[in-house]
Design an enzyme around this catalytic site. Structure first.
Site, PDB file in Angstrom:
ATOM      1  N   ASP A  13       0.956  -1.031   0.074  1.00 31.28           N
ATOM      2  CA  ASP A  13       0.029   0.286   0.103  1.00 31.28           C
ATOM      3  C   ASP A  13       1.298   1.480   0.130  1.00 31.28           C
ATOM      4  OD1 ASP A  13      -2.517  -1.972   0.156  1.00 31.28           O
ATOM      5  OD2 ASP A  13      -1.434  -1.641   2.302  1.00 31.28           O
ATOM      6  N   LYS A  16       2.055   2.261  -5.347  1.00 34.20           N
ATOM      7  CA  LYS A  16       2.841   1.528  -6.305  1.00 34.20           C
ATOM      8  C   LYS A  16       2.595   2.208  -7.687  1.00 34.20           C
ATOM      9  CE  LYS A  16       2.785  -2.568  -4.138  1.00 34.20           C
ATOM     10  NZ  LYS A  16       2.665  -1.681  -3.287  1.00 34.20           N
ATOM     11  N   GLY A  40      -4.438  -4.053  -4.383  1.00 31.41           N
ATOM     12  CA  GLY A  40      -4.853  -2.729  -5.179  1.00 31.41           C
ATOM     13  C   GLY A  40      -4.279  -2.155  -5.419  1.00 31.41           C
ATOM     14  N   HIS A  41      -3.892  -0.893  -6.047  1.00 28.26           N
ATOM     15  CA  HIS A  41      -3.596   0.038  -7.189  1.00 28.26           C
ATOM     16  C   HIS A  41      -4.625   1.152  -7.014  1.00 28.26           C
ATOM     17  CE1 HIS A  41      -0.559  -1.788  -7.509  1.00 28.26           C
ATOM     18  NE2 HIS A  41       0.238  -2.361  -8.264  1.00 28.26           N
ATOM     19  N   THR A  42      -4.782   2.329  -6.328  1.00 29.72           N
ATOM     20  CA  THR A  42      -5.303   3.563  -7.643  1.00 29.72           C
ATOM     21  C   THR A  42      -4.432   4.467  -7.634  1.00 29.72           C
ATOM     22  OG1 THR A  42      -6.481   3.332  -4.687  1.00 29.72           O
ATOM     23  CG2 THR A  42      -6.509   5.611  -6.377  1.00 29.72           C
ATOM     24  N   GLN A 223       1.979  -5.964  -3.703  1.00 25.74           N
ATOM     25  CA  GLN A 223       2.038  -5.853  -1.815  1.00 25.74           C
ATOM     26  C   GLN A 223       3.522  -5.158  -1.293  1.00 25.74           C
ATOM     27  OE1 GLN A 223       1.295  -9.245  -3.052  1.00 25.74           O
ATOM     28  NE2 GLN A 223      -0.335  -8.810  -2.645  1.00 25.74           N
ATOM     29  N   VAL A 298      -7.732  -0.625  -0.970  1.00 25.70           N
ATOM     30  CA  VAL A 298      -8.278  -0.322  -2.047  1.00 25.70           C
ATOM     31  C   VAL A 298      -9.682  -1.259  -2.960  1.00 25.70           C
ATOM     32  CG1 VAL A 298      -7.751  -0.271  -4.873  1.00 25.70           C
ATOM     33  CG2 VAL A 298      -6.541   1.278  -3.073  1.00 25.70           C
ATOM     34  N   GLY A 301     -11.397  -2.634   1.132  1.00 25.83           N
ATOM     35  CA  GLY A 301     -12.116  -0.964   2.162  1.00 25.83           C
ATOM     36  C   GLY A 301     -11.160  -1.608   3.510  1.00 25.83           C
ATOM     37  N   GLY A 414       0.784  14.165  -3.744  1.00 27.66           N
ATOM     38  CA  GLY A 414      -0.637  14.291  -4.014  1.00 27.66           C
ATOM     39  C   GLY A 414      -0.401  13.606  -4.463  1.00 27.66           C
TER      40      GLY A 414
END
Length: 428
Positions: A13, A16, A40-42, A223, A298, A301, A414
């Site tokens: 998290d 990446k 998950g990637h955002t 990960q 992501v 939750g 940001g």
């Protein structure tokens, strides 16, 4: 610069997706080499936010070929849903390549993951319940289902029957659950075959030829280092190797072809799930980091556990991965603190320890030794050059660099794609 590895240097998290996306416009291939849809990637592009779970972040960069390597375990339903969601938003997904040797997550893997975690009770690992661990277990036990098996119904049936012979005994006799019918599992898998077929190929051959041709290939880990099944905080780890060595076994590209290894570091520390976490904050500062940093998984939750920066972990990540560069993310989250603690060592049984303990029990009892750096209150989200940061923010970055053992080459200020300070090029 033929091949680069980009991976998490903490417990995952770290951001990446943002880092991979930043490089996506400069590289020809972006390759996921391990993990499943528990990673998950955002990625934020303009005013659009994308949550990716299985797909490499490079799928959002025109001209870049996204690849899912043989080291990934794939939930075909999740994959197809993710592709459909991107198609609906106008993203071209036709460039995706999937290794024929990647293993599949089946519905019975998911069932076993959930019931076994409940069975462990207080000793649970904190898995996502998505079947990743059981799928990797089958792979190692030589009972796995590979992508290529979808295209031969006879072989697929034999493999499903062999897997369920054992698993149904577990479900019925240990977990008091109903047995899973072979035809049910088989029909579900066969239903995915033709929709997945267009993407499947020998990705190891494609990638090696691309490197031969001078193309730039970026390997993207899911990960983080401390969740590696061999080098992480076992047993509170994932079931694969997010560390740099995993990029070779998970893609079929040899180690001599990799020229740079980039570690993603959050400017503080987070983790999801159970396990030791020396700098964890169970107070107002921890709540503030979670709120300001939007520290929620992501994929799951779940609230992320939050703590101050841990330089011991960063040094360890540098060592086991052979890191050449760091991408420091979420520096903006730390804006507003008068002073910022940085863990420089641990106290274990009254002794100062500066490297990650080899003994699991010692790590569980490690207490952070902090060095305190002055904070800053200025908004840094508009900074695009290092010298545009406040003096205290620059000093914080340089101290983390000194403590961690590799140069900081980029800084996230940001969530947006453009909200990045590039100090050194990753490609030269």
């Amino acid at each position: 610069m033929p091949a680069l590895v980009l991976l998490g240097a903490q417990w995952g998290d770290e951001g990446k997706g943002k880092a991979t996306d930043l490089l996506g416009g400069s590289v020809d291939y972006v390759v996921r080499y391990q993990g499943g849809n528990n990673a998950g990637h955002t990625v934020v592009v303009g005013d659009q936010k994308y949550a990716l779970h299985l797909l490499p972040s490079g799928i959002l960069s025109p001209g870049c070929t996204p690849v899912i390597g043989n080291g990934v375990v794939i939930d075909p339903g999740v994959l197809l849903a993710e592709l459909a969601g991107l198609d609906e938003r106008g993203v071209d997904t036709s460039r995706l390549l999937i290794s024929a040797n990647a293993h599949l997550i089946t519905s019975y893997h998911q069932t076993l993951d959930k019931v076994s975690e409940r069975f462990l009770g207080k000793r649970k690992i904190g898995t996502t319940g998505r079947g990743i661990g059981p799928a990797y277990a089958d792979k190692i036990n030589r009972q796995g289902i590979r992508v290529q098996d979808l295209f031969d119904e006879s072989i697929l049936r034999q493999k499903v029957e062999a897997a369920l012979d054992q698993k149904n005994q577990l479900l019925a006799k240990l977990y008091n659950r109903r047995a899973i019918a072979v035809d049910q599992a088989l029909d579900e898998l066969l239903g995915y075959a033709e929709r997945i077929r267009p993407y499947v190929c020998d990705t190891a051959l494609v990638l090696n030829r691309a490197i031969d041709e001078g193309k730039v290939v970026l390997f993207e880990g899911g990960q983080g280092t401390l969740l590696d099944v061999d080098h992480g905080t076992y047993p509170f780890v994932t079931s694969s190797n997010p560390t740099a060595g995993g990029a070779c076994t998970g893609t079929g590209v040899g180690p001599t072809r990799i020229s740079r290894v980039i570690g993603i570091l959050k400017a503080y520390t987070t983790r999801v799930g159970a396990g030791p976490f020396p700098t964890e904050l169970l107070d107002e500062d921890g709540d503030r980091l979670r709120r300001v940093g939007h520290e929620y998984g992501v994929t799951t939750g779940r609230d992320r556990r939050c703590g101050w920066f841990d330089a011991v972990i960063a040094r360890y990540a540098t060592r086991v991965n052979g890191l050449t560069d760091f991408f420091l993310t979420k520096l903006d989250t730390l804006t507003g603190w008068d002073r910022l603690p940085v863990c420089v060592a641990y106290e274990i049984d009254g002794e100062r320890v500066e490297e990650l303990p080899a003994n699991q029990s010692d790590f569980h009892h490690a207490k952070p030794i902090y060095e305190y750096l002055p904070g800053w209150h200025e908004d840094i989200s508009k900074a695009r050059a290092f010298d545009e940061l406040p003096a205290n923010a620059r000093a914080y970055v340089r101290r983390l660099e000194e403590l961690s053992g590799a140069r900081v080459s980029a800084i996230g200020v940001g969530p947006g794609r453009e909200e990045t300070i590039q100090i050194n090029s990753f490609l030269s």
